[in-house]
Design a protein around this motif. Structure first.
Motif, PDB file in Angstrom:
ATOM      1  N   GLN A   1     -16.196  75.304 -23.949  1.00  0.00           N
ATOM      2  CA  GLN A   1     -16.885  76.571 -24.200  1.00  0.00           C
ATOM      3  C   GLN A   1     -18.355  76.424 -23.774  1.00  0.00           C
ATOM      4  N   PRO A   2     -18.628  76.536 -22.493  1.00  0.00           N
ATOM      5  CA  PRO A   2     -19.995  76.257 -21.999  1.00  0.00           C
ATOM      6  C   PRO A   2     -21.053  77.210 -22.528  1.00  0.00           C
ATOM      7  N   LEU A   3     -20.703  78.497 -22.728  1.00  0.00           N
ATOM      8  CA  LEU A   3     -21.701  79.446 -23.206  1.00  0.00           C
ATOM      9  C   LEU A   3     -22.140  79.109 -24.630  1.00  0.00           C
ATOM     10  N   SER A   4     -21.170  78.846 -25.513  1.00  0.00           N
ATOM     11  CA  SER A   4     -21.511  78.465 -26.888  1.00  0.00           C
ATOM     12  C   SER A   4     -22.276  77.156 -26.907  1.00  0.00           C
TER      13      SER A   4
ATOM     14  N   ALA B   1     -24.303  76.090 -24.583  1.00  0.00           N
ATOM     15  CA  ALA B   1     -25.673  76.363 -24.141  1.00  0.00           C
ATOM     16  C   ALA B   1     -26.520  76.922 -25.285  1.00  0.00           C
ATOM     17  N   TYR B   2     -25.946  77.859 -26.061  1.00  0.00           N
ATOM     18  CA  TYR B   2     -26.681  78.401 -27.207  1.00  0.00           C
ATOM     19  C   TYR B   2     -27.002  77.309 -28.226  1.00  0.00           C
ATOM     20  N   THR B   3     -26.074  76.371 -28.419  1.00  0.00           N
ATOM     21  CA  THR B   3     -26.297  75.284 -29.375  1.00  0.00           C
ATOM     22  C   THR B   3     -27.428  74.377 -28.906  1.00  0.00           C
ATOM     23  N   TYR B   4     -27.440  74.056 -27.592  1.00  0.00           N
ATOM     24  CA  TYR B   4     -28.544  73.257 -27.050  1.00  0.00           C
ATOM     25  C   TYR B   4     -29.879  73.979 -27.252  1.00  0.00           C
ATOM     26  N   GLN B   5     -29.879  75.293 -27.044  1.00  0.00           N
ATOM     27  CA  GLN B   5     -31.109  76.068 -27.212  1.00  0.00           C
ATOM     28  C   GLN B   5     -31.598  76.002 -28.661  1.00  0.00           C
ATOM     29  N   THR B   6     -30.659  76.125 -29.604  1.00  0.00           N
ATOM     30  CA  THR B   6     -31.024  76.055 -31.027  1.00  0.00           C
ATOM     31  C   THR B   6     -31.571  74.681 -31.376  1.00  0.00           C
ATOM     32  N   LEU B   7     -30.937  73.618 -30.858  1.00  0.00           N
ATOM     33  CA  LEU B   7     -31.435  72.266 -31.110  1.00  0.00           C
ATOM     34  C   LEU B   7     -32.837  72.078 -30.549  1.00  0.00           C
ATOM     35  N   GLY B   8     -33.089  72.662 -29.362  1.00  0.00           N
ATOM     36  CA  GLY B   8     -34.432  72.592 -28.802  1.00  0.00           C
ATOM     37  C   GLY B   8     -35.453  73.249 -29.709  1.00  0.00           C
TER      38      GLY B   8
ATOM     39  N   ALA C   1     -22.150  68.677 -34.511  1.00  0.00           N
ATOM     40  CA  ALA C   1     -20.712  68.901 -34.689  1.00  0.00           C
ATOM     41  C   ALA C   1     -20.245  70.056 -33.792  1.00  0.00           C
ATOM     42  N   ASP C   2     -21.094  71.099 -33.710  1.00  0.00           N
ATOM     43  CA  ASP C   2     -20.757  72.230 -32.826  1.00  0.00           C
ATOM     44  C   ASP C   2     -20.696  71.781 -31.370  1.00  0.00           C
ATOM     45  N   ILE C   3     -21.633  70.901 -30.977  1.00  0.00           N
ATOM     46  CA  ILE C   3     -21.643  70.416 -29.585  1.00  0.00           C
ATOM     47  C   ILE C   3     -20.339  69.705 -29.258  1.00  0.00           C
ATOM     48  N   SER C   4     -19.888  68.828 -30.154  1.00  0.00           N
ATOM     49  CA  SER C   4     -18.631  68.101 -29.922  1.00  0.00           C
ATOM     50  C   SER C   4     -17.466  69.066 -29.807  1.00  0.00           C
TER      51      SER C   4
END
Length: 733
Positions: free
Chosen positions: A62-65, A67-74, A52-55
């Protein structure tokens, strides 16, 4: 046996809590909430929130946020051992952090991605990324470099390359010893030290370096592995393996079976716990991955529907905008249609006026070329006739008279051609001066002598008056430019004066230590100029109209004079009375040249007695003959000739010449190429260009190829002599 059971229980109680998840805490933010969900194994809820955050972050740019979300998912997928999916999210995060120039975040991602590739046994990708991760962490001075080194050691350990494992462990321990850790990272240094030594000891034993290997393993405190307690069953495996190697030591090396059995039992028990935990996680993670995939598909379906609705909405909005633009365009079209018709009518009127002006200009140019043809043919016819008369006439006086007339016609053609060439140059007004030390009195005398024949033919008196305080003084003057100015003005005066006189007057107006200002006046008693013609007198092609039937010239002389004077930052002016005469005048500030010392002058006089040998190069036989004769007129000068560039190169190699006079335009090899070849084996000999071409481009190109000076034909003999003497002295000295 009871003692053994008690020991196992103590080990389990001391190790297992450190490998389990922490107790839930009250979240203070969305990030803490997601971390808490992961720690409590609420993976599905955590991934739903993250998607939901990614969408939301994509929609709000908001590319920085993001990127952090992708990192957390990883990290989440790495936690449930779905390493391929985790790698995909890490790579997405890496690209975003890199594009946003976030070096610390890039460092963390590269470290996590390296560890993920090792855990997922994807060693080819690991080998490609680990040098980048280590280099990046080293550059930042980050602690992540030790995690990357640990991943590198683990990879070599897993593929049973114990030699590389030992090598990398030694490097890591050396680097760890030299690295300054912060106070909060001191515990992590202890864990890293234990981990490196663990792999080092195992590698030594497997490389049959038993004594050193077992010494390393027995010095390791198993409690130092605990601080790493979020790597699933991996620390259990380490402790189990450590106890297994202790069993091997007592069983194989010391034959102490009681101790061997004790460590074997501990190792097997911990291995059993690790296997049980692994099987439990495999079962649980499989269900989690299936549910996550299902949830992702649902989210993708929802996003697809949203995109379709957005496309339909955008299409409707776009069609509305297009219809509005079409309507606006039609209104604008009809508006401009009526306004442009008016403008076109105005433009047509202007074009008709311009066409009339162009026709007038074209007519004037046709008239100019007609006059130019006449002006050229008349003296050419005269030269041919006079040459025949000189050949036929026996009387010396008449032959001298014909010869003077021939010189006059030749001088007139030279001035006329110079004027036409000057007016045709696009960059004429940007002419650069080529000043050199010159005696202005001698320059005026030479000009006066060339004009005297024309004046005598019309029965006019030609006077030259120079009022100057220092007669032998040398000034920095561009002799070509100043001569062209004075000759044009004087020829005009002679041309439009039928009786009386023409005078060239020079008056020194003021003087400083470095400069002298001279006023030039050319007076005549000719037809004069009416005041109404002052505005067009200096315009090319237009200045002949006021002369009516008195005109016999090209109409370029005064325009060229005015333009040349701009190079001296001066302006031409005149006073005139019809039927009484005209006076054209201008003044120029000349820089005073530095006078050579008496010592240098005396050395030059002595050098004049040394014979000077000159090579004259020209493809035109007449020009070659004339130049050779002029050279031999100078006392102490001799010459050889060459008809092309290749012959000149051979002669310079064979003979010792003091100077070369080089024509530029020659067939087969021009003067530029010949000069370049000569400079390869004789860099010092002066080479002077002798050419009919006269432009700044020719001067620049000649100097660039190695020539020392450019002499433009036709030239004044005295000036020619002066140049040759100066260069022969420089070379001989």
């Amino acid at each position: 046996m009871n003692l053994l059971k008690s020991l196992l229980i103590l080990i389990a109680l001391s190790c297992i809590p450190n490998f389990c998840v922490s107790q839930p805490k009250e979240p203070s933010s969305r990030k803490q909430r997601i971390n808490q969900l992961v720690e409590n194994d609420s993976i599905i809820e955590a991934t739903s929130l993250l998607h939901a955050d990614i969408s939301r972050f994509k929609a709000n740019n908001q590319p920085l946020s993001l990127a952090y979300t992708y990192q957390t998912l990883g990290s989440v997928f790495s936690h449930i051992e779905s390493y391929n999916t985790a790698s995909n999210y890490y790579v997405e995060a890496y690209h975003l952090f890199d594009s946003l120039n976030k070096p610390k975040e890039v460092d963390n991602i590269l470290t996590q991605l390296s560890r993920n590739y090792v855990d997922g046994k994807d060693y080819s990708k690991f080998d490609s990324i680990i040098p980048i991760a280590i280099q990046h962490s080293t550059k930042l001075g980050s602690i992540n470099v030790f995690y990357s080194l640990e991943s590198k050691i683990r990879k070599n350990y897993f593929i049973r390359d114990y030699a590389r494992t030992l090598e990398e462990a030694d490097k890591a321990l050396k680097y760890l010893e030299d690295f300054e850790f912060s106070s909060e990272n001191k515990i992590e240094k202890v864990r890293l030290d234990a981990s490196y030594k663990y792999y080092r000891g195992v590698a030594l034993v497997n490389l049959k370096q038993f004594r050193e290997g077992y010494q390393v393993l027995f010095k390791i405190d198993p409690n130092n592995f605990r601080t790493y307690g979020k790597e699933n069953v991996f620390p259990l495996s380490q402790v189990s393996t450590l106890n297994y190697y202790k069993f091997r030591y007592f069983n194989e090396r010391t034959k102490h079976l009681d101790s061997a059995n004790t460590y074997l039992l501990i190792a097997d028990s911990l291995k059993y716990l690790a296997i049980q935990d692994f099987q439990h996680r495999i079962s649980k993670n499989g269900d989690l991955i299936y549910k996550i995939i299902t949830t992702e598909k649902q989210l993708q379906l929802t996003n697809t529907k949203r995109r379709q609705q957005k496309v339909l909405s955008n299409a409707f909005l776009l069609s509305t905008i297009i219809l509005s633009l079409l309507l606006t365009g039609l209104i604008i079209f009809f508006y401009y249609f009526y306004t442009n018709r008016k403008r076109i009518n105005i433009i047509n009127l202007k074009l008709k006026e311009s066409n009339k002006k162009l026709k007038i200009i074209d007519k004037e140019r046709l008239e100019f070329f007609s006059i130019l043809s006449h002006e050229l043919r008349t003296p050419i016819y005269g030269i041919g006739g006079l040459a025949t008369l000189i050949k036929q006439e026996q009387s010396p006086e008449k032959r001298r008279s014909y010869l003077n007339a021939l010189i006059s016609s030749s001088n007139y053609i030279s001035v006329l051609i110079d004027n036409v060439l000057q007016i045709s140059k696009v960059k004429f007004e940007n002419k650069q001066l080529h000043s050199k030390p010159t005696n202005v009195l001698q320059l005026v005398k030479r000009i006066s002598s060339s004009l005297k024949v024309s004046a005598n033919q019309k029965g006019l008196e030609l006077y030259t008056n120079v009022e100057k305080t220092k007669w032998d003084e040398l000034l920095l003057i561009d002799g070509v430019v100043l001569s062209q100015i004075l000759i044009n003005l004087s020829y005009n005066a002679i041309r439009y004066t039928s009786k009386g006189f023409v005078s060239i007057n020079l008056t020194e107006q003021r003087r400083t230590n470095t400069h002298v200002n001279i006023l030039f006046e050319i007076k005549d008693s000719g037809i004069g100029i009416q005041s109404k013609h002052r505005d067009i007198i200096f315009n090319a092609f237009e200045n002949k109209t006021f002369l009516e039937k008195n005109s016999t010239g090209s109409g370029l002389g005064l325009y060229i004079v005015k333009t040349l004077l701009k190079s001296y930052n001066s302006e031409i002016n005149f006073v005139s009375k019809p039927n009484e005469g005209s006076t054209f005048y201008f003044d120029i500030d000349f820089e005073i040249a530095q006078v050579a010392s008496k010592t240098n002058q005396s050395s030059i006089i002595q050098l004049q007695s040394i014979p000077t040998k000159i090579l004259v190069v020209d493809d035109n036989s007449i020009n070659l003959m004339v130049t050779q004769k002029n050279v031999e007129k100078i006392s102490g000068f001799g010459s050889d000739t060459a008809s092309n560039g290749r012959e000149a190169i051979c002669l310079v190699k064979e003979k010792d010449y003091d100077l070369v006079l080089m024509d530029i335009n020659m067939p087969d090899m021009d003067g530029y190429e010949a000069t370049k070849h000569i400079r390869l084996f004789n860099p010092n000999i002066p080479i002077l260009a002798l050419t009919a071409l006269n432009s700044a481009e020719i001067h620049t190109k000649a100097l660039a190829c190695g020539m020392n000076h450019v002499i433009t034909k036709p030239y004044d003999f005295e000036e020619f002599k002066s140049i040759l003497l100066s260069y022969s002295h420089v070379y001989q000295d």
